[in-house]
Scaffold this motif. Structure first.
Motif, mmCIF file in Angstrom:
data_model
loop_
_atom_site.group_PDB
_atom_site.id
_atom_site.type_symbol
_atom_site.label_atom_id
_atom_site.label_comp_id
_atom_site.label_asym_id
_atom_site.label_seq_id
_atom_site.Cartn_x
_atom_site.Cartn_y
_atom_site.Cartn_z
ATOM 1 N N LEU A 118 0.817 -1.207 0.000
ATOM 2 C CA LEU A 118 0.000 0.000 0.000
ATOM 3 C C LEU A 118 0.853 1.260 0.000
ATOM 4 N N ALA A 119 1.973 1.196 0.707
ATOM 5 C CA ALA A 119 2.835 2.370 0.800
ATOM 6 C C ALA A 119 3.765 2.512 -0.396
ATOM 7 N N LEU A 120 3.764 1.534 -1.291
ATOM 8 C CA LEU A 120 4.656 1.562 -2.458
ATOM 9 C C LEU A 120 3.855 1.341 -3.732
ATOM 10 N N PRO A 121 2.999 2.275 -4.092
ATOM 11 C CA PRO A 121 2.167 2.085 -5.287
ATOM 12 C C PRO A 121 2.996 2.066 -6.559
ATOM 13 N N LYS A 122 2.635 1.134 -7.433
ATOM 14 C CA LYS A 122 3.331 1.013 -8.702
ATOM 15 C C LYS A 122 2.409 0.300 -9.678
ATOM 16 N N PRO A 123 2.665 0.379 -10.972
ATOM 17 C CA PRO A 123 1.807 -0.330 -11.937
ATOM 18 C C PRO A 123 1.786 -1.820 -11.688
ATOM 19 N N PHE A 124 0.718 -2.447 -12.106
ATOM 20 C CA PHE A 124 0.552 -3.884 -11.908
ATOM 21 C C PHE A 124 1.690 -4.641 -12.587
ATOM 22 N N THR A 125 2.328 -5.535 -11.826
ATOM 23 C CA THR A 125 3.498 -6.243 -12.339
ATOM 24 C C THR A 125 3.267 -7.740 -12.478
ATOM 25 N N GLY A 126 2.034 -8.208 -12.274
ATOM 26 C CA GLY A 126 1.767 -9.639 -12.378
ATOM 27 C C GLY A 126 1.851 -10.139 -13.805
ATOM 28 N N SER A 127 2.001 -11.422 -13.934
ATOM 29 C CA SER A 127 2.090 -12.042 -15.249
ATOM 30 C C SER A 127 0.684 -12.307 -15.786
ATOM 31 N N THR A 128 0.271 -11.527 -16.769
ATOM 32 C CA THR A 128 -1.074 -11.678 -17.339
ATOM 33 C C THR A 128 -1.169 -12.874 -18.275
ATOM 34 N N ASN A 129 -0.054 -13.514 -18.576
ATOM 35 C CA ASN A 129 -0.098 -14.678 -19.468
ATOM 36 C C ASN A 129 -0.899 -15.829 -18.853
ATOM 37 N N ARG A 130 -0.936 -15.894 -17.515
ATOM 38 C CA ARG A 130 -1.671 -16.969 -16.838
ATOM 39 C C ARG A 130 -3.169 -16.692 -16.764
ATOM 40 N N LEU A 131 -3.557 -15.443 -16.999
ATOM 41 C CA LEU A 131 -4.942 -15.051 -16.763
ATOM 42 C C LEU A 131 -5.954 -15.854 -17.579
ATOM 43 N N PRO A 132 -5.761 -16.051 -18.902
ATOM 44 C CA PRO A 132 -6.744 -16.847 -19.654
ATOM 45 C C PRO A 132 -6.921 -18.262 -19.114
ATOM 46 N N TYR A 178 -18.308 -0.715 -9.065
ATOM 47 C CA TYR A 178 -17.143 -0.479 -8.221
ATOM 48 C C TYR A 178 -15.964 -1.383 -8.579
ATOM 49 N N VAL A 179 -16.225 -2.474 -9.288
ATOM 50 C CA VAL A 179 -15.191 -3.489 -9.486
ATOM 51 C C VAL A 179 -14.002 -2.940 -10.257
ATOM 52 N N ALA A 180 -14.239 -2.399 -11.445
ATOM 53 C CA ALA A 180 -13.131 -1.919 -12.273
ATOM 54 C C ALA A 180 -12.368 -0.771 -11.616
ATOM 55 N N PRO A 181 -13.030 0.291 -11.106
ATOM 56 C CA PRO A 181 -12.261 1.375 -10.477
ATOM 57 C C PRO A 181 -11.407 0.911 -9.300
ATOM 58 N N VAL A 182 -11.952 0.039 -8.445
ATOM 59 C CA VAL A 182 -11.196 -0.422 -7.277
ATOM 60 C C VAL A 182 -10.002 -1.270 -7.718
ATOM 61 N N CYS A 183 -10.231 -2.177 -8.677
ATOM 62 C CA CYS A 183 -9.138 -3.039 -9.142
ATOM 63 C C CYS A 183 -8.051 -2.243 -9.856
ATOM 64 N N VAL A 184 -8.434 -1.199 -10.590
ATOM 65 C CA VAL A 184 -7.439 -0.384 -11.284
ATOM 66 C C VAL A 184 -6.664 0.479 -10.288
ATOM 67 N N LYS A 185 -7.398 1.099 -9.359
ATOM 68 C CA LYS A 185 -6.731 2.003 -8.413
ATOM 69 C C LYS A 185 -5.796 1.252 -7.491
ATOM 70 N N PHE A 186 -6.196 0.068 -7.036
ATOM 71 C CA PHE A 186 -5.364 -0.708 -6.119
ATOM 72 C C PHE A 186 -4.754 -1.916 -6.820
ATOM 73 N N GLN A 187 -4.323 -1.703 -8.074
ATOM 74 C CA GLN A 187 -3.729 -2.794 -8.832
ATOM 75 C C GLN A 187 -2.414 -3.257 -8.215
ATOM 76 N N TYR A 188 -1.766 -2.394 -7.433
ATOM 77 C CA TYR A 188 -0.505 -2.756 -6.790
ATOM 78 C C TYR A 188 -0.727 -3.527 -5.491
ATOM 79 N N ASP A 189 -1.982 -3.657 -5.034
ATOM 80 C CA ASP A 189 -2.272 -4.408 -3.813
ATOM 81 C C ASP A 189 -3.628 -5.093 -3.968
#
Length: 408
Positions: free
Chosen positions: A195-209, A282-293
């Motif tokens: 939470l104290a170190l916000p940064k763009p989402f760094t997860g591997s989206t290749n696994r998502l599908p 609320y789903v998309a805004p919350v997930c985008v805003k807190f993508q780092y956590d």
């Protein structure tokens, strides 16, 4: 819960809960309370459906039974549905839920144990919003445990277990659909506190599908099993459909029932759509805003669900309140914790009082009870907003602190 003192306290809490559930008449009194059980989670309705099912009658034909076929098949074949056994089972599930909450904390801190373990477990086992529905044998208590287990497995990187349990939870309660996106984000990222170190989402989206396909397969398999149990799709409009169409306007601590009691029929479909979509926006805004956590995003959406769910009980906001213990770093940044606590105390006094005056004594009307539910919603909303603000403020404070250090 590694130290002997913490273990002793945990054992004492569990023993007292079990004694209260089995050796007193608390369950007989609370099982009728509309604040603790909804038409979708009532143990009495579950027993009625099991009785009809065992006697060869389709329980979904009468428009009263609204539990998932998974409950029906489980309690009609494997588990006895007596109150004594149910009290033991519900207490065990609460213990599992508290254990899962502690394990989520461990995954977030990347440790095996901490001095806060006992406190986190107590925040679940001593939460009155969770204790009372459990004593009332509301199936919402079981669903909270499933939610925590799915989040725990996701935080530990165990994708199959997390997706299977989330599919079961989705099948039991359609509204938990909003928790699936942050859960998927958690599976492809890290649960570590950021939470104290916000940064763009760094997860591997290749696994998502692959994860989405696996979850869909589990959900379709459970749907097929439910259809076989009921010999058709008669369960769909009575379970999932009830969440969308609100056929039963039994009073509850939520915001839907009174609004649609007063609603003109020709406006009903439109506002049902508005209320349902409102829960989803609320789903998309919350997930985008807190993508780092993603874990914090899951926590926030659990709070949204506790406020705007179609058929809530006290256990829905209770889960959100217990999950606050996972984020101690936000405590110094809470702006109005005393006001929020007093709102909850005010609602905790008004809800049973106005419920008794209206439905038991007949000296009030629906406005009495709905006014208390509005106070309750304000308390939940204030807690949610304060936690979101604190999470954002934590990040801003760290950025400002870093700028000051650079300037020096």
């Amino acid at each position: 819960m590694q130290t002997p003192s913490s273990s002793a306290v945990a054992v004492g809490l569990v023993a007292s809960r079990l004694l209260l559930a089995t050796a007193t008449s608390a369950t007989d009194y609370l099982i009728h309370d509309h604040q603790l059980s909804s038409p979708l989670t009532s143990f009495r309705n579950l027993q009625e459906g099991i009785y009809l099912f065992n006697h060869g009658i389709n329980p979904y034909s009468g428009g009263v039974f609204r539990h998932s076929p998974l409950y029906l098949s489980l309690f009609a074949t494997v588990l006895p549905s007596s109150k004594t056994f149910a009290s033991i089972l519900w207490t065990f599930c609460d213990v599992v839920g508290a254990w899962a909450l502690v394990k989520i904390w461990h995954a977030r801190q990347n440790v095996s144990s901490t001095p806060r373990d006992g406190l986190i477990a107590a925040s679940y086992l001593l939460n009155p919003y969770l204790v009372l529905p459990s004593l009332a044998l509301s199936t919402s208590s079981l669903e909270n445990t499933l939610t925590l287990l799915s989040v725990m497995f996701a935080a530990q990187g165990r994708a199959s277990a997390a997706l299977l349990l989330m599919a079961v939870q989705f099948h039991l309660s359609l509204s938990t659909l909003i928790l699936i996106p942050p859960l998927l984000m958690l599976l492809i990222s890290t649960p570590a506190s950021s939470l104290a170190l916000p940064k763009p989402f760094t997860g591997s989206t290749n696994r998502l599908p692959a994860l989405i396909i696996e979850f869909t397969a589990y959900a379709l398999g459970l749907t097929a099993a439910s259809t076989l149990v009921c010999n058709g799709f008669s369960w769909v409009p009575q379970t999932w459909g009830a969440t969308l169409t609100l056929p039963d306007l039994t009073p509850n601590p939520g915001l839907w029932w009174y609004f649609f009691t007063e609603m003109f029929d020709h406006f009903r479909d439109f506002f049902l759509m508005v209320f349902s979509v409102h829960l989803l926006i609320y789903v998309a805004p919350v997930c985008v805003k807190f993508q780092y956590d993603p874990l914090f995003a899951t926590f926030v959406l659990a709070g949204v669900l506790g406020i705007f769910k179609a058929y809530p009980t006290l256990s829905d906001p209770g889960l959100f309140i217990s999950m606050i213990s996972l984020f101690p770093e936000i405590y110094p940044h809470l702006r109005h914790p005393l006001v929020t606590a007093l709102l909850h105390l005010h609602a905790a006094l008004l809800l049973p009082l106005f419920h008794q005056l209206w439905l038991m004594q007949g000296t009030g009307n629906a406005n009495f009870f709905y006014a208390s539910t509005l106070v309750f919603a304000c308390g939940n909303g204030a807690a949610l907003i304060d936690c979101v603000r604190a999470g954002l403020r934590l990040a801003i404070g760290k950025e400002v602190e870093g700028m000051v250090v650079i300037q020096e």
